[in-house]
Design an enzyme around this catalytic site. Structure first.
Site, mmCIF file in Angstrom:
data_model
loop_
_atom_site.group_PDB
_atom_site.id
_atom_site.type_symbol
_atom_site.label_atom_id
_atom_site.label_comp_id
_atom_site.label_asym_id
_atom_site.label_seq_id
_atom_site.Cartn_x
_atom_site.Cartn_y
_atom_site.Cartn_z
ATOM 1 C CB ILE A 58 -11.966 33.702 -14.127
ATOM 2 C CG1 ILE A 58 -12.017 35.057 -13.311
ATOM 3 C CG2 ILE A 58 -11.656 34.063 -15.504
ATOM 4 C CD1 ILE A 58 -10.522 35.595 -13.158
ATOM 5 N N GLY A 59 -14.563 32.951 -12.056
ATOM 6 C CA GLY A 59 -14.901 32.351 -10.717
ATOM 7 C C GLY A 59 -16.486 32.632 -10.406
ATOM 8 N N GLY B 116 -19.261 32.014 -6.853
ATOM 9 C CA GLY B 116 -19.376 31.758 -5.509
ATOM 10 C C GLY B 116 -20.966 31.953 -5.139
ATOM 11 C CG ASN B 117 -22.887 30.059 -1.856
ATOM 12 O OD1 ASN B 117 -23.406 29.259 -3.076
ATOM 13 N ND2 ASN B 117 -22.631 29.411 -0.893
ATOM 14 N N GLY B 118 -21.591 34.323 -3.112
ATOM 15 C CA GLY B 118 -21.876 35.778 -3.073
ATOM 16 C C GLY B 118 -21.876 36.443 -4.278
ATOM 17 C CB ILE C 186 -19.516 36.211 -10.727
ATOM 18 C CG1 ILE C 186 -19.621 37.759 -11.226
ATOM 19 C CG2 ILE C 186 -20.860 35.489 -10.731
ATOM 20 C CD1 ILE C 186 -20.380 37.897 -12.640
ATOM 21 C CB VAL C 187 -13.940 36.354 -9.800
ATOM 22 C CG1 VAL C 187 -12.744 37.141 -9.836
ATOM 23 C CG2 VAL C 187 -14.350 36.496 -8.151
ATOM 24 C CE LYS D 193 -14.655 38.302 -3.189
ATOM 25 N NZ LYS D 193 -13.433 37.946 -2.072
ATOM 26 C CG ASP E 156 -11.258 30.712 4.754
ATOM 27 O OD1 ASP E 156 -11.392 29.461 5.155
ATOM 28 O OD2 ASP E 156 -12.222 30.997 3.941
#
EC number: 2.7.12.2
Length: 357
Positions: free
Chosen positions: A76-77, A79-81, A83-84, A99, A192
């Site tokens: 569902i997500g 990113g550079n770091g 997944i989710v 996460k 953030d």
């Protein structure tokens, strides 16, 4: 502000991974260790000062959840770091967000992740996304999070384009309660705050998430000076590299609300069809130009006043989260039965959830 004078030593993109091997952060048993933080396949634990040098091993019995209890549903997500994933507990059927962050990254990023785990471990607030457990196994940190089925406020805004004032007030009230808890109870600056870090669900909850760059201060009057976070929503004092406090989050909140109300980011590039040339140009605009405001011909005086109270260029002139909860923009809707749950679900399924790591 002179061209080129903007924080000359800042690195605006991640440097290549350093040469520090992950083994530096591992104990002989394979537990990830950063100061008082211990994480292994059985869970996470914050050890006392006396245990830091020779901490005891985390035992499976210390924690009720383990990774084997979950079945992956879908991603569902990303990113550079890492997944989710949406995962489901095998025995209860309950959904969670998992996460997963690969730890073969530079040392400073590992420190950020360790800080996030500490904050997750200690925070218990209805307006902050719940972190149930964290694990370290096969070179990755896995965090079991509360699943917010409405996605992020950024996802929702893409669908509805703008959010009416009465709903914004109800959303903002929950965010302010979360910020009050972080600032006054935990002494944490989020650093953030942005639409993608505010998650929503079908019953109308709004919760703050992602503490990867947050700072923990010694007191409610403490200051920080580290340059981290998303540049778009950064306060002027943070961009300039000076000391800043909890009210830097209030600046970010003001920009978020104004973006939700108008449907556009408050700082428009000189050439609207071309966007910002680079992030330095945007940051110089934030520092040099007057703070944005809500158009008085489009919004109530109360909303315009609230935005002004958030985005004062001098942080000392901004109201605190506690003061903002008593602002007329928030209190004027107290007697109305605002159903955020119905409003969120009326826009249809979420576009995504936890899209940024």
């Amino acid at each position: 502000m002179k061209k080129g004078s903007l924080a000359p030593n800042l690195k605006l993109s991640l440097p290549p991974p350093d040469e520090v091997n992950l083994s530096k952060f591992l104990t002989e048993s394979g537990t990830f260790k950063d100061g008082d933080l211990l994480v292994n396949r059985d869970g996470v634990r914050i050890v006392s000062q006396s245990e830091v040098e020779a901490p005891s091993v985390i035992q499976p019995s210390d924690n009720q959840l383990c990774l084997a209890d979950f079945e992956a549903v879908k991603v569902i997500g990303k990113g550079n770091g890492g997944i989710v994933r949406l995962v489901q507990h095998k025995w209860t059927g309950q959904f969670f967000a998992l996460k997963v962050i690969q730890m073969n990254i530079e040392e400073s990023m590992r420190k950020h992740i360790a800080q996030e785990l500490r904050i997750n471990q200690s925070s218990q607030c209805p307006y902050v996304v719940i972190s149930y457990q964290s694990f370290f196994d096969n070179g990755a940190i896995s965090i079991i999070l509360e699943y917010m089925d409405g996605g992020s406020l950024a996802d929702f805004l893409k669908k509805v384009k703008t959010i009416p004032e009465r709903y914004l007030a109800a959303i903002c009230k929950q965010v302010l309660k979360g910020l009050w808890y972080l600032h006054h109870e935990k002494h944490i600056i989020h650093r953030d705050l942005k639409p993608s870090n505010l998650l929503i669900n079908h019953i109308g909850d709004v919760k703050i998430t992602d503490f990867g760059v947050s700072a923990v201060l010694a007191s409610t009057s403490g200051l920080a000076n580290t340059f981290v976070g998303t540049y778009n929503y950064m306060s002027p004092e943070r961009i300039l590299g000076g000391a800043y406090g909890y009210r830097s989050d209030i600046w970010s909140l003001g920009l978020v609300l104004l973006e939700c109300a108008t449907g556009v980011f408050p700082y428009s590039p000189p050439q609207a069809d071309e966007g910002w040339v680079n992030v330095y140009e945007l940051m110089e605009t934030i520092v040099d130009q007057p703070a944005p405001s809500a158009p008085p011909d489009q919004f109530s005086p109360q909303f315009c006043s609230f935005i002004s109270a958030c985005v004062q260029k001098d942080q000392k002139d901004r109201l605190s989260a506690n003061e903002l909860m008593r602002h007329p923009f928030i209190t004027m809707y107290d007697d109305l039965d605002i159903d955020l749950g119905s409003y969120f679900t009326s826009a249809g399924p979420p576009l995504a959830t936890l899209t940024e790591l």
